[in-house]
Design an enzyme around this catalytic site. Sequence first.
Site, PDB file in Angstrom:
ATOM      1  N   ASP A 228       0.697  -1.219  -0.072  1.00 31.44           N
ATOM      2  CA  ASP A 228       0.038  -0.098  -0.118  1.00 31.44           C
ATOM      3  C   ASP A 228       0.853   1.016  -0.020  1.00 31.44           C
ATOM      4  O   ASP A 228       1.870   1.561   0.758  1.00 31.44           O
ATOM      5  CB  ASP A 228      -0.931   0.067   1.164  1.00 31.44           C
ATOM      6  CG  ASP A 228      -1.987   1.274   1.198  1.00 31.44           C
ATOM      7  OD1 ASP A 228      -2.966   0.937   0.658  1.00 31.44           O
ATOM      8  OD2 ASP A 228      -1.275   2.204   1.944  1.00 31.44           O
TER       9      ASP A 228
ATOM     10  N   GLU B  93      -1.564  -1.628  -6.142  1.00 32.84           N
ATOM     11  CA  GLU B  93      -2.296  -0.881  -6.263  1.00 32.84           C
ATOM     12  C   GLU B  93      -1.945  -0.309  -7.894  1.00 32.84           C
ATOM     13  O   GLU B  93      -0.863   0.303  -8.086  1.00 32.84           O
ATOM     14  CB  GLU B  93      -2.712   0.149  -5.610  1.00 32.84           C
ATOM     15  CG  GLU B  93      -3.632  -0.216  -4.264  1.00 32.84           C
ATOM     16  CD  GLU B  93      -4.034   0.914  -3.267  1.00 32.84           C
ATOM     17  OE1 GLU B  93      -4.975   1.163  -3.201  1.00 32.84           O
ATOM     18  OE2 GLU B  93      -3.092   1.779  -3.081  1.00 32.84           O
TER      19      GLU B  93
ATOM     20  N   ASP C 288      -3.260   1.798   6.926  1.00 29.61           N
ATOM     21  CA  ASP C 288      -2.412   1.713   5.646  1.00 29.61           C
ATOM     22  C   ASP C 288      -2.384   0.035   5.617  1.00 29.61           C
ATOM     23  O   ASP C 288      -2.148  -0.579   4.428  1.00 29.61           O
ATOM     24  CB  ASP C 288      -0.998   2.242   5.935  1.00 29.61           C
ATOM     25  CG  ASP C 288      -1.402   3.816   5.493  1.00 29.61           C
ATOM     26  OD1 ASP C 288      -2.052   4.161   4.954  1.00 29.61           O
ATOM     27  OD2 ASP C 288      -0.262   4.574   6.580  1.00 29.61           O
TER      28      ASP C 288
END
Length: 393
Positions: free
Chosen positions: A188, A272, A368
């Site tokens: 992340d 991501e 997170d």
Amino acid sequence: MLIRKAYKYRLEPTAEQAARLAVLCGHARFVWNHGLRHCLEQLDQGKKIPSAFELNKLITQWKKQDDLSWLKEAYTDNLQQKLKDLHGAWVRYFDKSLAAEKPRFKKKGKNQDAIRFVNFNKYCQLDGKRVKLPGKLGWLTFRKSRQVHGIIKNCTVSHKSGHWYIAFQVEQEVTVPFHPSTSAVGVDAGIARFITLSDGSYLKPLNAFRKHEKRLAIEQRKLSRKVKFSANWKKQQAKVQKVHTRIANCRNDYLHKASTKISKNHAMIAIEDLRVSNMSKSAKGNVEQHGTNVKAKSGLNKSILDQGWYEFRRQLEYKQHWQGGMVVAVPAHHTSQTCPSCGHVSKENRRTQARFKCIECDYTNNADLVGALNVLERGHRLLACGESALVAQ
Ligand SMILES: [Zn+2]
């Protein structure tokens, strides 16, 4: 498996060779600017950008012009490569998915000068710590800090902060490696932490730029007080350039250490699929409409860009490629709002930047880390069934 790789060394040209290199760089820079001007004129007239082939033909035309006849002194391959780069820059600019900047004019001393020599086998030669280059350069020595492996396809000579460098681009045949680890991890990207891994570990923000920002501001202010193009101005400009180089080095060093470590430990890395440059664009476009909100967003964007998330991802990808591992990019919708325990998706799950608390099942964790866990989960699912849109949007 064939991989491409570059080996870069400090070049040690004689004074005469350095002067010739500067001339060759000047030629290449001129051709870039002249070609760019031509492209802009075409666009002004509603025409398309010339093809790479058409651009190439311009060189021959220019050499026939009386005022440009000095271009005959240039090394033609360097010029052709510059126009090829220019064409590539336009292609990237027009590719909407890339959000690349429009090609700009190159200024002497401001941009990094570089010239490329292609067909290494035919026109160049490597002998120990010496390299023979065409364009009336002859044999140049370089600081050979390690061996060059593979077949050299071409080389680039560049000038930065007062030094000359040479980079050999090689092709290497390597056997497809088998990643030593079987572990998978979710990553992340954040502001408070550069990255958080799904195993709970994290890296502090890089902020290399922030750290040197003061120094940069001081040196730039000094520069603005000097008479443009005077000897002192040039001296000061070199100082500004040095701070820029320090920032870049500091950043690269950090990113390389981090990407190497993660790549070594995990066969599958899920990240991501963020389009960082798009985020920064949207903030820029709205400055007038939403004053303060956008200002905060610009700060956030700046921070993301500082941290070189793009560069980090690029490094992860090629390092995984070498190691026989993989990087899986997953859709980023709601990764920070989905509960890893019960799957409930809600903005309310994330009341603050740092904490995650599920309003359905009371699952609590660092926000997170929750993001990283969700990214990993999506990575697994993506691999298992090839699904891409996993979450209701
Ligand atoms: Zn829950």
